[in-house]
Design an enzyme around this catalytic site. Structure first.
Site, mmCIF file in Angstrom:
data_model
loop_
_atom_site.group_PDB
_atom_site.id
_atom_site.type_symbol
_atom_site.label_atom_id
_atom_site.label_comp_id
_atom_site.label_asym_id
_atom_site.label_seq_id
_atom_site.Cartn_x
_atom_site.Cartn_y
_atom_site.Cartn_z
ATOM 1 N N SER A 1 -11.578 8.487 16.365
ATOM 2 C CA SER A 1 -12.513 9.138 17.279
ATOM 3 C C SER A 1 -13.697 8.247 17.642
ATOM 4 O O SER A 1 -14.793 8.727 17.872
ATOM 5 C CB SER A 1 -13.026 10.462 16.693
ATOM 6 O OG SER A 1 -13.746 11.197 17.658
ATOM 7 N N HIS B 1 -39.926 -1.883 7.559
ATOM 8 C CA HIS B 1 -38.945 -1.056 6.850
ATOM 9 C C HIS B 1 -37.617 -1.160 7.577
ATOM 10 O O HIS B 1 -37.576 -1.089 8.811
ATOM 11 C CB HIS B 1 -39.388 0.407 6.795
ATOM 12 C CG HIS B 1 -38.323 1.345 6.317
ATOM 13 N ND1 HIS B 1 -37.987 1.468 4.983
ATOM 14 C CD2 HIS B 1 -37.489 2.189 6.991
ATOM 15 C CE1 HIS B 1 -37.016 2.359 4.858
ATOM 16 N NE2 HIS B 1 -36.684 2.812 6.055
ATOM 17 N N SER C 1 -33.511 0.362 7.375
ATOM 18 C CA SER C 1 -32.640 1.335 6.725
ATOM 19 C C SER C 1 -31.461 1.636 7.633
ATOM 20 O O SER C 1 -31.552 1.504 8.863
ATOM 21 C CB SER C 1 -33.428 2.618 6.433
ATOM 22 O OG SER C 1 -32.560 3.666 6.025
ATOM 23 N N GLY D 1 -30.058 4.726 7.301
ATOM 24 C CA GLY D 1 -30.148 6.176 7.462
ATOM 25 C C GLY D 1 -28.949 6.954 6.959
ATOM 26 O O GLY D 1 -28.665 8.052 7.454
ATOM 27 N N ARG D 2 -28.257 6.444 5.939
ATOM 28 C CA ARG D 2 -27.051 7.102 5.446
ATOM 29 C C ARG D 2 -27.263 7.645 4.038
ATOM 30 O O ARG D 2 -28.175 7.225 3.325
ATOM 31 C CB ARG D 2 -25.873 6.128 5.493
ATOM 32 C CG ARG D 2 -25.534 5.693 6.891
ATOM 33 C CD ARG D 2 -24.544 4.552 6.958
ATOM 34 N NE ARG D 2 -23.203 4.941 6.547
ATOM 35 C CZ ARG D 2 -22.131 4.172 6.737
ATOM 36 N NH1 ARG D 2 -22.247 2.989 7.338
ATOM 37 N NH2 ARG D 2 -20.947 4.577 6.334
ATOM 38 N N SER E 1 -26.003 4.418 1.426
ATOM 39 C CA SER E 1 -27.410 4.237 1.787
ATOM 40 C C SER E 1 -27.874 2.810 1.504
ATOM 41 O O SER E 1 -27.597 2.247 0.444
ATOM 42 C CB SER E 1 -28.281 5.220 1.006
ATOM 43 O OG SER E 1 -29.654 4.956 1.241
ATOM 44 N N ASN F 1 -38.077 -2.621 2.073
ATOM 45 C CA ASN F 1 -39.385 -2.754 2.713
ATOM 46 C C ASN F 1 -39.931 -4.150 2.446
ATOM 47 O O ASN F 1 -39.746 -4.698 1.352
ATOM 48 C CB ASN F 1 -40.360 -1.704 2.171
ATOM 49 C CG ASN F 1 -39.849 -0.290 2.367
ATOM 50 O OD1 ASN F 1 -39.727 0.193 3.482
ATOM 51 N ND2 ASN F 1 -39.524 0.379 1.263
#
Length: 309
Positions: free
Chosen positions: A135, A171, A173, A175-176, A181, A185
């Site tokens: 998908s 920072h 990231s 975002g998981r 994850s 920083n």
């Protein structure tokens, strides 16, 4: 007129710009060519970029570019990372890579220091657009907000001129959720200098340490305790504007005996309107956070909206 005002040197009179616009309409020349025809190159490539930034900062409907903005529909890597697909099997070697990067000026001459405060945001995404069986998911997106003070200087350095120094906090990231994850920083300083149409920016950083995880599923501990060994301890950007082509190199290194890091080479050239053709080659570690420990090579082709210069 807008382009000429942004690129012309400060001592050019308004009447000269009017005449130049008339010549441009008659001859179909670009703003850069008109400036050259009048005996002025409009300053160095970095000076022209900074003037363009000043124009965009005054326009509430325009975002000021920060890092390059591009869309690379043909981004091929030689060794996809299984960990980045949530256990759904190997990702496709061919995907779409794109980057959005902008900054917003907040305060001028902060506390009389001469420094300007800005915030910036960069997002780099890897989209499995050609994987219809899954998908067409976004494999990874890295978010990178930062805030920094920038100071204009004029210091001679080995026959060159140091033009700007920035000090900031960053920072990054993906975002998981755990276990995918990734985040860290940093505090950094950037030193930017130029020689005509060659710009060099050197940015060392220090990671702000996170506490060690008490357990593998601890959400408040360090998700990637050794990331600086792969993503590096500094970044150096070299960009050169040669007529209408721009060549760039972004080098990261960990300054350790194992010598890990990355190298990204770029070439942009005129194509159509604002969009420029763009070819990018990457080799090394930490192109994205999810696979920062894996070495791979990537060749990408697409369009670029804003460049280093």
């Amino acid at each position: 007129m807008r382009d000429l005002v942004a690129t012309a040197p400060p001592d050019v009179e308004v009447q000269t710009l009017r005449l130049a616009c008339e010549d441009q309409l008659r001859n179909g020349l670009s703003a850069q060519q008109v400036n050259q025809a009048q005996g002025s190159s409009g300053g160095t490539a970095l000076e022209r970029r900074l003037r363009f930034e000043q124009v965009t900062e005054l326009n509430p409907f325009v975002l000021t570019p920060y890092r390059p903005n591009y869309v690379l529909p043909l981004a091929y890597q030689d060794s996809p990372n299984v960990a980045s697909t949530n256990g759904n099997g190997l990702s496709e070697r061919l995907e779409v890579k794109f980057q959005l990067s902008f900054r917003i000026p907040i305060l001028r001459d902060v506390l009389g220091s001469g420094g300007d405060l800005s915030i910036a945001y960069t997002a780099r995404s890897f989209w499995q657009a050609y994987d219809a069986s899954q998908s067409r998911p976004f494999r990874e997106t890295n978010h990178e907000p930062e805030a920094f003070l920038s100071f204009d200087v004029d210091w001679p350095v080995l026959g060159t001129r140091l033009d700007r120094i920035t000090v900031g906090i960053n920072h990054q990231s993906n975002g998981r959720d755990l276990p995918e994850s990734r985040s860290w920083n940093r505090v950094y300083s950037t030193f930017i200098w130029e020689v005509e149409d060659l710009m060099v920016a050197f940015q060392p950083w220090i990671r702000i340490p996170d506490r060690e995880k008490k357990a593998p599923d601890d959400p408040r501990g360090d998700d990637n305790p050794n990331i600086e060994r792969y993503a590096g301890q500094f970044e150096m950007v070299v960009a050169w504007r040669n007529d209408n082509d721009t060549y760039s190199a972004v080098w990261r290194n960990n300054a350790r005996a194992d010598n890990r890091g990355s190298l990204e080479l770029g070439w942009s050239f005129p194509w159509t309107g604002r969009a420029r053709g763009y070819v990018q080659f990457f080799t090394g570690y930490a192109e994205s956070l999810i696979d920062y420990q894996d070495h791979h090579n990537r060749i990408s082709i697409g369009i670029l909206m804003t460049d280093w210069l």
